[in-house]
Design a protein around this motif. Structure first.
Motif, PDB file in Angstrom:
ATOM      1  N   MET A   1       0.797  -1.042   0.162  1.00 17.68           N
ATOM      2  CA  MET A   1       0.045  -0.114  -0.100  1.00 17.68           C
ATOM      3  C   MET A   1       0.847   1.138  -0.012  1.00 17.68           C
ATOM      4  SD  MET A   1      -2.841   1.305   2.688  1.00 17.68           S
ATOM      5  CE  MET A   1      -3.184   0.211   3.557  1.00 17.68           C
ATOM      6  N   PHE A   2       1.893   1.206   0.759  1.00 15.70           N
ATOM      7  CA  PHE A   2       2.758   2.442   0.834  1.00 15.70           C
ATOM      8  C   PHE A   2       3.563   2.620  -0.526  1.00 15.70           C
ATOM      9  CE2 PHE A   2       6.679   4.782   2.257  1.00 15.70           C
ATOM     10  CZ  PHE A   2       6.003   6.013   2.748  1.00 15.70           C
ATOM     11  N   PRO A   3       4.020   1.879  -1.040  1.00 19.05           N
ATOM     12  CA  PRO A   3       4.618   1.927  -2.438  1.00 19.05           C
ATOM     13  C   PRO A   3       3.906   2.523  -3.543  1.00 19.05           C
ATOM     14  CG  PRO A   3       5.416  -0.176  -1.733  1.00 19.05           C
ATOM     15  CD  PRO A   3       4.364   0.498  -0.766  1.00 19.05           C
ATOM     16  N   THR A   4       2.597   2.062  -3.551  1.00 17.18           N
ATOM     17  CA  THR A   4       1.299   2.525  -4.301  1.00 17.18           C
ATOM     18  C   THR A   4       1.280   4.051  -3.961  1.00 17.18           C
ATOM     19  OG1 THR A   4       0.514   0.465  -4.284  1.00 17.18           O
ATOM     20  CG2 THR A   4      -0.864   2.343  -5.217  1.00 17.18           C
ATOM     21  N   LEU A   5       1.228   4.562  -2.691  1.00 21.90           N
ATOM     22  CA  LEU A   5       0.960   5.869  -2.483  1.00 21.90           C
ATOM     23  C   LEU A   5       2.186   6.818  -2.825  1.00 21.90           C
ATOM     24  CD1 LEU A   5      -0.515   8.007  -0.727  1.00 21.90           C
ATOM     25  CD2 LEU A   5       0.941   7.584   1.132  1.00 21.90           C
ATOM     26  N   ILE A   6       3.443   6.278  -2.780  1.00 19.37           N
ATOM     27  CA  ILE A   6       4.681   6.997  -3.171  1.00 19.37           C
ATOM     28  C   ILE A   6       4.592   7.136  -4.917  1.00 19.37           C
ATOM     29  CG2 ILE A   6       6.849   7.040  -3.363  1.00 19.37           C
ATOM     30  CD1 ILE A   6       5.828   7.939  -0.687  1.00 19.37           C
ATOM     31  N   GLY A   7       4.234   6.178  -5.220  1.00 27.63           N
ATOM     32  CA  GLY A   7       4.277   6.053  -6.846  1.00 27.63           C
ATOM     33  C   GLY A   7       2.962   6.769  -7.311  1.00 27.63           C
ATOM     34  N   THR A   8       2.006   7.138  -6.637  1.00 26.87           N
ATOM     35  CA  THR A   8       0.938   7.847  -6.885  1.00 26.87           C
ATOM     36  C   THR A   8       1.265   9.427  -6.822  1.00 26.87           C
ATOM     37  OG1 THR A   8      -0.763   6.275  -6.239  1.00 26.87           O
ATOM     38  CG2 THR A   8      -1.505   8.989  -6.357  1.00 26.87           C
ATOM     39  N   VAL A   9       2.179   9.592  -5.916  1.00 33.80           N
ATOM     40  CA  VAL A   9       2.681  11.210  -5.743  1.00 33.80           C
ATOM     41  C   VAL A   9       3.562  11.604  -6.755  1.00 33.80           C
ATOM     42  CG1 VAL A   9       4.139  12.380  -4.280  1.00 33.80           C
ATOM     43  CG2 VAL A   9       2.366  11.193  -3.101  1.00 33.80           C
ATOM     44  N   VAL A  10       4.462  10.391  -6.978  1.00 32.51           N
ATOM     45  CA  VAL A  10       5.398  10.707  -8.056  1.00 32.51           C
ATOM     46  C   VAL A  10       4.749  11.167  -9.476  1.00 32.51           C
ATOM     47  CG1 VAL A  10       7.297   9.680  -9.360  1.00 32.51           C
ATOM     48  CG2 VAL A  10       7.380   9.574  -6.756  1.00 32.51           C
TER      49      VAL A  10
END
Length: 79
Positions: A1-10
């Protein structure tokens, strides 16, 4: 879930920068990036809370960022 959040922001930041660079919007670089990140966050949390998703998380981030760029500046811009 956290890598998806970081990817969304990037991805949202890249979409905001690219939209401003290609003269799709004329808000300035920082406001466009902030608008895109806000729209992507909103759709990301809707995806988590209610299970709403259109495509993969990356495509959802791109579509929500572009949607936020279309809605927010035109709604609040003075004529």
């Amino acid at each position: 879930m956290f890598p998806t959040l970081i990817g969304t922001v990037v991805i949202a930041g890249i979409v905001g920068y690219a939209a401003e660079r290609s003269n799709f919007t004329r808000n300035g670089y920082v406001p466009s990036i902030i608008i895109c990140i806000g729209g992507a966050f909103l759709f990301y949390f809707l995806r988590i809370m209610f299970g709403l998703s259109i495509f993969s998380p990356g495509v959802d981030a791109i579509l929500s960022s572009l949607g936020a760029l279309l809605i927010v500046p035109t709604h609040y811009r003075r004529k």
